[in-house]
Design an enzyme around this catalytic site. Structure first.
Site, short mmCIF file in Angstrom:
data_model
loop_
_atom_site.label_atom_id
_atom_site.label_comp_id
_atom_site.label_asym_id
_atom_site.label_seq_id
_atom_site.Cartn_x
_atom_site.Cartn_y
_atom_site.Cartn_z
N GLU A 56 -16.15 0.16 -4.60
CA GLU A 56 -15.44 0.73 -3.45
C GLU A 56 -14.63 1.95 -3.86
OE1 GLU A 56 -12.98 -2.76 -2.64
OE2 GLU A 56 -11.31 -1.81 -3.70
N HIS A 58 -11.00 4.27 -2.08
CA HIS A 58 -10.00 4.38 -1.03
C HIS A 58 -8.93 5.36 -1.47
CE1 HIS A 58 -8.36 1.47 -3.83
NE2 HIS A 58 -9.27 0.57 -3.50
N HIS A 62 -4.68 2.14 -7.46
CA HIS A 62 -4.37 0.85 -8.08
C HIS A 62 -3.71 1.12 -9.43
CE1 HIS A 62 -6.76 -1.50 -5.35
NE2 HIS A 62 -7.92 -1.03 -5.74
N HIS A 96 -14.58 2.57 -7.87
CA HIS A 96 -14.19 1.64 -8.94
C HIS A 96 -14.80 0.27 -8.73
CE1 HIS A 96 -11.03 1.52 -5.85
NE2 HIS A 96 -10.93 0.25 -6.13
N CYS A 110 -2.70 -6.25 -10.52
CA CYS A 110 -3.00 -5.03 -9.78
C CYS A 110 -1.90 -4.81 -8.75
CB CYS A 110 -4.35 -5.13 -9.08
SG CYS A 110 -4.75 -3.68 -8.08
MN MN Z 1 -9.90 -1.12 -4.78
#
Ligand code: MN
Length: 143
Positions: A56, A58, A62, A96, A110
């Site tokens: 994914e 975004h 993170h 990632h 995370c």
């Molecule tokens: Mn992610």
């Protein structure tokens, strides 16, 4: 708030296991929300041997700190090996995926923003670029 950590189970007292996420494209991932405060959330994820997270991207970053086992991550166009206490950040819109690279559970913390955009799938262009590189190709063949 306090919560004792039990090294024999690698779990925090009173912290419940939640579903990783809806939908497919991942295997053997569990999620433990450790703290949610105004502005940010800290989660512990664990990936079983053979498991992997969703591929994914975004806008939100993170901040990941490995805690147990051995992992391998795709971050953008890079492949990163992760051992306990290694730190890696995912930049905005970097593709990632986290993969268990050993025979023990791979666990990591995370931290994310509390308000964040939803994960997006990769574009065809991103997928073909990753497929063309022998190092990153294994990451897009899973799930
Ligand atoms: Mn992610």
């Amino acid at each position: 708030m306090t919560s004792s950590f039990d090294p024999s189970t690698f779990r925090w007292e009173g912290v419940e296991e939640k579903p990783y996420k809806e939908g497919g494209g991942w295997e053997g991932v569990t999620r433990f929300p450790l703290a949610a405060r105004s502005g940010f959330e800290v989660r512990y994820f664990e990936i079983a041997p053979g498991g992997y997270s969703s591929l994914e991207k975004h806008e939100h970053p993170h901040v990941v700190i490995a805690l147990r086992g051995r992992g391998r991550a795709l971050v953008g166009r890079e492949v990163v090996d992760l051992a306990p206490f290694d730190l890696v950040e995912t930049p905005p819109l970097a593709p990632h995926r986290w993969v268990n690279a050993g025979d023990q559970p791979f666990g990591f913390l995370c931290t994310v923003a509390a308000e964040r955009d939803r994960p997006q799938p990769l574009s065809e262009e991103e997928l073909s670029a990753l497929a063309a590189d022998p190092e990153t190709a294994p990451f897009i063949r899973r799930g």
